[in-house]
Design a protein around this motif. Structure first.
Motif, PDB file in Angstrom:
ATOM      1  N   GLY A 266       0.840  -1.193   0.000  1.00 45.74           N
ATOM      2  CA  GLY A 266       0.000   0.000   0.000  1.00 45.74           C
ATOM      3  C   GLY A 266       0.868   1.232   0.000  1.00 45.74           C
ATOM      4  N   GLY A 267       0.323   2.326   0.537  1.00 50.99           N
ATOM      5  CA  GLY A 267       1.059   3.577   0.578  1.00 50.99           C
ATOM      6  C   GLY A 267       0.888   4.275   1.904  1.00 50.99           C
ATOM      7  N   CYS A 268       1.680   5.313   2.098  1.00 51.52           N
ATOM      8  CA  CYS A 268       1.635   6.090   3.334  1.00 51.52           C
ATOM      9  C   CYS A 268       1.445   7.562   2.937  1.00 51.52           C
ATOM     10  CB  CYS A 268       2.907   5.837   4.132  1.00 51.52           C
ATOM     11  SG  CYS A 268       2.802   6.273   5.881  1.00 51.52           S
ATOM     12  N   CYS A 269       2.158   8.455   3.572  1.00 47.87           N
ATOM     13  CA  CYS A 269       1.966   9.886   3.344  1.00 47.87           C
ATOM     14  C   CYS A 269       2.112  10.257   1.860  1.00 47.87           C
ATOM     15  CB  CYS A 269       2.978  10.681   4.155  1.00 47.87           C
ATOM     16  SG  CYS A 269       2.850  10.425   5.933  1.00 47.87           S
ATOM     17  N   ARG A 270       1.209  11.114   1.420  1.00 50.69           N
ATOM     18  CA  ARG A 270       1.205  11.648   0.054  1.00 50.69           C
ATOM     19  C   ARG A 270       0.803  10.615  -0.999  1.00 50.69           C
ATOM     20  NH1 ARG A 270       1.054  16.968  -0.002  1.00 50.69           N
ATOM     21  NH2 ARG A 270       2.408  17.212  -1.831  1.00 50.69           N
ATOM     22  N   VAL A 271       0.254   9.508  -0.548  1.00 49.03           N
ATOM     23  CA  VAL A 271      -0.257   8.483  -1.462  1.00 49.03           C
ATOM     24  C   VAL A 271      -1.776   8.455  -1.303  1.00 49.03           C
ATOM     25  CG1 VAL A 271      -0.279   6.034  -2.060  1.00 49.03           C
ATOM     26  CG2 VAL A 271       1.852   7.123  -1.328  1.00 49.03           C
ATOM     27  N   GLY A 272      -2.483   8.833  -2.355  1.00 50.96           N
ATOM     28  CA  GLY A 272      -3.932   8.950  -2.286  1.00 50.96           C
ATOM     29  C   GLY A 272      -4.653   7.803  -2.960  1.00 50.96           C
ATOM     30  N   PRO A 273      -5.979   7.881  -3.023  1.00 46.58           N
ATOM     31  CA  PRO A 273      -6.762   6.820  -3.656  1.00 46.58           C
ATOM     32  C   PRO A 273      -6.375   6.540  -5.100  1.00 46.58           C
ATOM     33  CG  PRO A 273      -8.185   8.213  -2.339  1.00 46.58           C
ATOM     34  CD  PRO A 273      -6.842   8.886  -2.361  1.00 46.58           C
ATOM     35  N   ALA A 274      -5.984   7.552  -5.855  1.00 51.13           N
ATOM     36  CA  ALA A 274      -5.600   7.318  -7.255  1.00 51.13           C
ATOM     37  C   ALA A 274      -4.385   6.407  -7.339  1.00 51.13           C
ATOM     38  CB  ALA A 274      -5.313   8.651  -7.949  1.00 51.13           C
ATOM     39  N   GLU A 275      -3.415   6.632  -6.460  1.00 52.29           N
ATOM     40  CA  GLU A 275      -2.217   5.778  -6.451  1.00 52.29           C
ATOM     41  C   GLU A 275      -2.555   4.361  -5.982  1.00 52.29           C
ATOM     42  OE1 GLU A 275      -0.998   9.900  -6.648  1.00 52.29           O
ATOM     43  OE2 GLU A 275      -2.269   8.892  -5.174  1.00 52.29           O
ATOM     44  N   ILE A 276      -3.460   4.250  -5.020  1.00 48.50           N
ATOM     45  CA  ILE A 276      -3.858   2.921  -4.557  1.00 48.50           C
ATOM     46  C   ILE A 276      -4.626   2.182  -5.648  1.00 48.50           C
ATOM     47  CG2 ILE A 276      -5.285   1.663  -2.883  1.00 48.50           C
ATOM     48  CD1 ILE A 276      -2.573   2.739  -1.814  1.00 48.50           C
ATOM     49  N   ALA A 277      -5.423   2.898  -6.418  1.00 52.06           N
ATOM     50  CA  ALA A 277      -6.118   2.266  -7.538  1.00 52.06           C
ATOM     51  C   ALA A 277      -5.120   1.743  -8.572  1.00 52.06           C
ATOM     52  CB  ALA A 277      -7.084   3.259  -8.186  1.00 52.06           C
ATOM     53  N   ALA A 278      -4.079   2.526  -8.851  1.00 51.88           N
ATOM     54  CA  ALA A 278      -3.055   2.086  -9.795  1.00 51.88           C
ATOM     55  C   ALA A 278      -2.284   0.891  -9.253  1.00 51.88           C
ATOM     56  CB  ALA A 278      -2.096   3.243 -10.095  1.00 51.88           C
TER      57      ALA A 278
END
Length: 290
Positions: A266-278
């Protein structure tokens, strides 16, 4: 099977127009605007995340007290963080990980990226235990002991969650092949070996380019499944309270993390839903399982 985690909750809240500049950070919205937290969690679930991490990272009874919030209300708000993540579920079977951030996070001065606070393991365990007990009592699926800057605090967190009956993951913030305090990752991850309560170890809030090597070390040193959720690669300026530099969070790096043994990504700071979708698209692509 690869499990997709969420991204930065505070990042999504800020993107939605919320000011998180005070010491409580996103935890302030537990009292002021709980519906906003539900909406942010739900955005990550709709992007493909199967795990939400609660808005309790920077929250503590002591921190709430400094903000003028009484103990009973602080206990309620910590428990509410779990309830809100559960309420945000889209499919109904998503998991809730109750965030237990490092001692330095409650200082709101960036010291969680340095560690070595001058406190003993016992003192740190005594700090973490009350919050861990409150969060565990709220019924999360997991405890997320995260953004840990040094081995002493990792040992303290393991003591603090012992006997609470909730599985947990342990995740360090790192630079290269060392903790933020400079200890080798082999030493850092080894503290979880043989601890049955810890279901995964890994890294978060670090440069995405450091993840693959750290994942290999984590699996070898701990004998545990590996969890990774880096930030965007930007740097946090604690004095200016802002992020600097450019994002280096790239979906193609996810393949390297998976190849290195990561089972939770997954992601942490500065990683939003768009990045998680990708990221979800990569994990769900040919040759991978989810």
């Amino acid at each position: 099977m690869t499990v997709v985690l969420d991204g930065g909750l505070a990042t999504e809240l800020e993107a939605r127009g919320h000011d998180l500049s005070d010491a409580l950070w996103s935890a302030r919205l537990l009292a002021d605007d709980p519906d906003a937290i539900v909406a942010a969690h739900r955005a990550f679930f709709r992007a493909g995340a199967r795990v939400a991490t609660t808005a309790s990272y920077q929250a503590s009874v002591a921190g709430f007290a400094e903000a003028g919030i009484a103990r009973d209300e602080a206990v309620r708000l910590l428990g509410l963080s779990v309830e809100l993540a559960r309420e945000a579920r889209v499919r109904g079977d998503e998991l809730v990980a109750a965030s237990i951030g490092p001692y330095g996070a409650t200082l709101a001065d960036g010291s969680e990226y340095r560690g070595r606070y001058g406190l003993s393991v016992g003192e740190l365990a005594a700090f973490h235990r009350p919050r861990a007990e409150i969060l565990a009592a709220a019924g999360p699926d997991l405890l997320a002991c995260e953004t840990v800057p040094d081995v002493d605090e990792a040992e303290a967190m393991l003591l603090a969650i012992e006997g609470l009956g909730v599985p947990a993951w342990l995740s360090y913030t790192i630079i290269g092949e060392s903790t933020r305090a400079g200890q080798p990752l082999t030493e850092a991850f080894a503290v979880a070996r043989g601890n049955d309560q810890i279901v995964a170890v890994g890294v978060n809030c670090c440069d995405p380019r450091d993840v693959a090597v750290a994942a290999e070390i984590a699996g070898a040193a701990s004998g545990k499944p590996v969890i990774v959720y880096p930030n965007s690669g930007e740097s946090w300026d604690s004095r200016g309270r802002r992020w600097t530099g450019g994002s280096r969070f790239a979906p193609e790096l996810v393949r390297d993390w998976l190849a290195a043994g990561a089972g939770y990504v997954g992601g942490c700071c500065r990683v939003g839903p768009a990045e998680i979708a990708a990221l979800t698209a990569v994990v769900s692509g040919p040759g991978t399982s989810r």
